[in-house]
Design an enzyme around this catalytic site. Structure first.
Site, PDB file in Angstrom:
ATOM      1  N   HIS A  18       0.824  -1.204   0.000  1.00 23.98           N
ATOM      2  CA  HIS A  18       0.000   0.000   0.000  1.00 23.98           C
ATOM      3  C   HIS A  18       0.862   1.259   0.000  1.00 23.98           C
ATOM      4  O   HIS A  18       0.456   2.294  -0.505  1.00 23.98           O
ATOM      5  CB  HIS A  18      -0.937   0.007   1.219  1.00 23.98           C
ATOM      6  N   ASP A 115      -5.533   6.051   0.578  1.00 25.96           N
ATOM      7  CA  ASP A 115      -5.590   4.639   0.231  1.00 25.96           C
ATOM      8  C   ASP A 115      -7.054   4.209   0.167  1.00 25.96           C
ATOM      9  O   ASP A 115      -7.902   4.742   0.893  1.00 25.96           O
ATOM     10  CB  ASP A 115      -4.852   3.804   1.283  1.00 25.96           C
ATOM     11  N   GLN A 321      13.035  -5.324  -5.404  1.00 30.13           N
ATOM     12  CA  GLN A 321      12.515  -6.228  -6.424  1.00 30.13           C
ATOM     13  C   GLN A 321      12.564  -5.640  -7.842  1.00 30.13           C
ATOM     14  O   GLN A 321      12.882  -6.338  -8.797  1.00 30.13           O
ATOM     15  CB  GLN A 321      11.080  -6.593  -6.079  1.00 30.13           C
ATOM     16  N   HIS A 336       3.274 -13.845  -6.683  1.00 33.95           N
ATOM     17  CA  HIS A 336       1.959 -13.945  -6.061  1.00 33.95           C
ATOM     18  C   HIS A 336       0.946 -13.025  -6.754  1.00 33.95           C
ATOM     19  O   HIS A 336      -0.231 -13.053  -6.446  1.00 33.95           O
ATOM     20  CB  HIS A 336       2.053 -13.578  -4.585  1.00 33.95           C
ATOM     21  N   ASN A 340       1.598  -4.367  -7.467  1.00 33.27           N
ATOM     22  CA  ASN A 340       2.872  -3.672  -7.688  1.00 33.27           C
ATOM     23  C   ASN A 340       3.849  -4.588  -8.420  1.00 33.27           C
ATOM     24  O   ASN A 340       4.570  -4.152  -9.321  1.00 33.27           O
ATOM     25  CB  ASN A 340       3.493  -3.223  -6.362  1.00 33.27           C
ATOM     26  N   GLY A 359      -6.266 -12.542  -1.094  1.00 33.72           N
ATOM     27  CA  GLY A 359      -6.729 -11.184  -1.400  1.00 33.72           C
ATOM     28  C   GLY A 359      -7.085 -10.992  -2.865  1.00 33.72           C
ATOM     29  O   GLY A 359      -7.779 -11.815  -3.467  1.00 33.72           O
TER      30      GLY A 359
END
Ligand SMILES: *[C@@H]1O[C@H](CO)[C@@H](O)[C@H](O)[C@H]1NC(C)=O
Length: 445
Positions: A18, A115, A321, A336, A340, A359
């Site tokens: 987030h 958010d 990453q 996963h 992002n 999720g």
């Protein structure tokens, strides 16, 4: 004079997934000479978040940081044990404290961007201050479309996040309570781009999903920023990757949010070894990094660790990453499908083996599959439903790494993504339109 200064307050929620899009968006706004105030709810749940925030603030000293100290929440009053969701709830319950802070900012705010998990607690405040309110969602436009349609959703589909099927869970409550309030927003900002999600974006903006939906701005793919890089791992990893042929390495990373069982972790190790490919693997076996004290030897077993040394590099730390995905040696990404990660893979043109765990991730994996950025073995299910065996993982990795059409499609998406954020591209034009809208708001108040 100050009426042309666009001043935006950004209000992210808990968890790297987030936080990260907010910081990348903040960097975009600073580049365009907007004044940015970043509201950081404290304390953060993970160490990775607090480190990322401090690196961001050193890189952008012109950004005004509001350290937002939360009211204590009695955990017994929240129907969840997940530390990140408990924090969502704590932020929601403390949001009213922001009112005087927001009112006193100078120059006056042009807009507040929150958010998606926080906006309903913020809207009463921004309403009373006559402030335009937007959300930036940390997921795909397909997931947002699902969120906005949720109250109407009767039939259950396989991809519905299992959490939402638990009556009265914290998450189901947020969805039920907040989704109908979307119409109160001035706009919805997304880290996605037209080529990646054309159909969904068109449906959202064409009012085909829900009546009264505010305009949707697709601004991605957000570009990974320099401040995100960390040096500790840099030298060893970079040297190792530099030594591998282009496109030969499988990168395995399941994000900052999901811990796998020991059993599953060992099967992944087995699958990677059997695939015969070189690999770089980030292992995570604790939900919150602050609790993580065990070494890799303990998690993987000494024998597996030893046997992997020739073929791969395994770490247990939070990594940069985007930099890994941007290295030419990396030719595939076991992911996963946190959004992002998907956008980073698209930005760098790396094919994905989708392994959604919970999720919004199955919904995102559908997008990955539809646009041809990757493949998805649906039978693996949600995390914990079954233990996926080494041999199955081996087979899927071989297919991802060997599939030429996936590689070409990923390269096309990379081009399309870079075109979208380049001068005159769809995302760039949309961002300019958004900033213009904020400038007009300044003049009208
Ligand atoms: C390559 O991947 C695409 C997309 O998943 C799939 O349709 C195709 O059958 C694959 N090709 C091979 C040779 O496996």
């Amino acid at each position: 004079m100050s009426d042309s200064v666009v001043h935006v307050a950004l209000f992210p929620s808990a968890g790297i997934g987030h936080l990260n899009p907010f910081l990348r968006f903040a960097a975009l706004l600073v580049q365009r000479h907007c004044q940015v105030t970043l509201i950081t709810p404290l304390p953060t749940v993970s160490l990775a978040e607090s480190e990322l925030i401090s690196r961001f603030c050193s890189a952008f000293p012109q950004v005004n940081q509001i350290q937002f100290h939360l009211l204590p929440v009695d955990d017994a009053t929240v129907n969840s044990t997940d530390p990140f969701w408990l924090r969502f709830e704590a932020i929601r319950r403390s949001a009213h404290l922001l009112s005087p802070l927001l009112a006193s900012l100078s120059p006056p705010l042009s807009a507040v961007v929150s958010d998606i998990s926080l906006f309903s607690s913020l809207v009463p405040i921004t309403d009373s201050l006559c402030l335009a309110t937007y959300i930036l969602t940390p997921s795909s436009s397909k997931m947002f479309s699902f969120f906005s349609y949720f109250p109407n959703l009767l039939a259950s589909r396989k991809s519905i996040p299992p959490l939402l099927c638990v009556p009265n869970s914290l998450f189901e409550n947020i969805f039920k309570e907040d989704s109908p309030k979307i119409t109160k927003l001035n706009g919805v900002l997304l880290n996605t781009f037209e080529v990646a999600e054309a159909q969904t974006l068109e449906a959202l903006n064409g009012v085909k999903v829900v009546k009264g939906l505010p305009p949707v701005f697709s601004l991605g793919p957000f570009v990974p920023c320099e401040f995100e890089g960390r040096d500790q791992l840099g030298a060893i990893l970079t040297k190792w990757l530099d030594d591998q042929p282009a496109g030969s390495v499988v990168y395995v990373g399941f994000g900052s949010r999901t811990a796998l069982t020991r059993n599953q972790i060992r099967e992944i190790g087995d699958g990677l070894m059997k695939s015969g490919h070189k690999f770089f693997w980030v292992v995570k076996d604790k939900l919150v990094d602050r609790d993580d004290e065990e070494g890799l030897d303990e998690v993987l077993g000494h024998e597996l660790m030893e046997s992997m040394k020739k073929q791969g590099l395994v770490v247990k730390t939070f990594v940069d990453q985007a930099a890994i995905l941007g290295h030419k040696a990396v030719g595939g990404f076991v992911s996963h499908c946190g959004w992002n990660s998907v956008m980073e893979a698209a930005y760098h043109g790396v094919p994905i083996l989708a392994w959604p765990l919970h999720g919004d991730q199955m919904i995102n994996a559908e997008v990955v599959e539809t646009i041809g950025l990757g493949m998805w073995v649906r039978s693996w299910g949600w995390v914990g439903e079954t233990v996926v065996k080494g041999a199955q993982i081996e087979e899927a990795i071989k297919e991802m790494m060997g599939n030429e059409s996936l590689r070409l499609k990923a390269a096309e998406l990379k081009e399309a993504g870079r075109k979208a954020i380049g001068i005159g591209g769809s995302s760039e034009v949309t961002l300019n339109r958004l900033i213009d809208e904020w400038k007009k708001k300044n003049r009208s108040t």
